[in-house]
Design a protein around this motif. Structure first.
Motif, PDB file in Angstrom:
ATOM      1  N   LEU A   1       0.845  -1.227   0.080  1.00  8.39           N
ATOM      2  CA  LEU A   1       0.140  -0.423  -0.252  1.00  8.39           C
ATOM      3  C   LEU A   1       0.960   1.608   0.740  1.00  8.39           C
ATOM      4  N   TRP A   2       2.017   1.105   0.764  1.00  4.61           N
ATOM      5  CA  TRP A   2       3.051   2.024   0.378  1.00  4.61           C
ATOM      6  C   TRP A   2       3.533   2.706  -0.310  1.00  4.61           C
ATOM      7  N   ALA A   3       3.735   1.492  -0.923  1.00  7.51           N
ATOM      8  CA  ALA A   3       4.669   1.115  -2.631  1.00  7.51           C
ATOM      9  C   ALA A   3       3.471   2.476  -3.353  1.00  7.51           C
ATOM     10  N   MET A   4       1.826   1.707  -3.705  1.00  8.29           N
ATOM     11  CA  MET A   4       1.339   2.167  -4.791  1.00  8.29           C
ATOM     12  C   MET A   4       0.949   3.114  -4.392  1.00  8.29           C
ATOM     13  N   LEU A   5       1.246   3.641  -2.595  1.00  9.89           N
ATOM     14  CA  LEU A   5       0.493   5.599  -2.718  1.00  9.89           C
ATOM     15  C   LEU A   5       1.518   6.613  -3.368  1.00  9.89           C
ATOM     16  N   LEU A   6       2.604   5.654  -2.778  1.00  9.47           N
ATOM     17  CA  LEU A   6       4.580   6.816  -3.895  1.00  9.47           C
ATOM     18  C   LEU A   6       4.073   6.406  -5.080  1.00  9.47           C
ATOM     19  N   PHE A   7       4.540   5.259  -5.668  1.00  5.38           N
ATOM     20  CA  PHE A   7       4.163   5.220  -7.551  1.00  5.38           C
ATOM     21  C   PHE A   7       2.828   5.767  -7.816  1.00  5.38           C
TER      22      PHE A   7
END
Length: 192
Positions: A52-58
């Motif tokens: 979820l963190w990776a998706m938010l940043l992406f």
């Protein structure tokens, strides 16, 4: 199809407007389905919060700097899975020194400052003020990461974000040169 017919009958939508609505609904449904499938995968691995963190940043980077677009749903799913899996599962296991991270982040900032944003061919061309604003957003985002590197460079969430920035810069660079090569090739064909 009754929905579309009702829009045309009751609200006088044109065929073009119906096609735009249909495209938007298909796009939203495909994005939600990809997100849910990837969420289930990372949940099963116990890495949902990292995902979820990776998706938010992406999504922040993608929104304001652009990137490669696949032509099929399965292609997009495969590329998205590979990209996020690499940034969450594989690349964080690499040990990168603090100075190297700083250099790579500065390099990413420089590249993004020069080539972003690169909107999809399916979107309208950005006007100069909007393009500059998007570029500033991306530089602020990567600049914050650069400022935090000394304090957080071993934090697992920070490391995931570092890889998201680096991989995004790489794929955006590939997309930039791919588009440039395609444009030069079409110009040569027109001049021939």
């Amino acid at each position: 199809m009754k929905f579309y017919a009702a829009l045309q009958e009751n609200h006088h939508y044109t065929d073009y407007q119906i096609k735009v609505i249909h495209y938007a609904l298909i796009t939203i449904a495909s994005e939600i389905s990809k997100f849910l499938m990837l969420s289930a995968f990372f949940f099963a691995l116990g890495k949902l919060t990292e995902y979820l963190w990776a998706m938010l940043l992406f999504l922040c980077l993608r929104r304001y700097s652009g990137g490669i677009h696949c032509k099929t749903y399965l292609g997009c799913l495969a590329v998205s899975f590979g990209y996020i899996a690499a940034c969450v599962l594989v690349l964080p296991s690499l040990s990168i020194q603090l100075q190297t991270q700083k250099i790579l982040l500065l390099g990413s900032m420089a590249v993004l400052a020069v080539i972003s944003p690169i909107p999809s061919v399916y979107h309208a061309k950005l006007k100069k003020p909007q393009s500059i604003r998007y570029k500033i957003y991306v530089l602020i985002f990567t600049g914050v990461y650069f400022m935090l590197v000394s304090k957080l460079y071993r934090n697992p969430y920070y490391v995931t974000g570092f890889w998201i920035i680096l991989m995004h810069t790489i794929q955006l660079t590939i997309f930039y040169f791919q588009r440039r090569f395609t444009n030069e090739k079409s110009m040569d064909e027109q001049n021939a």
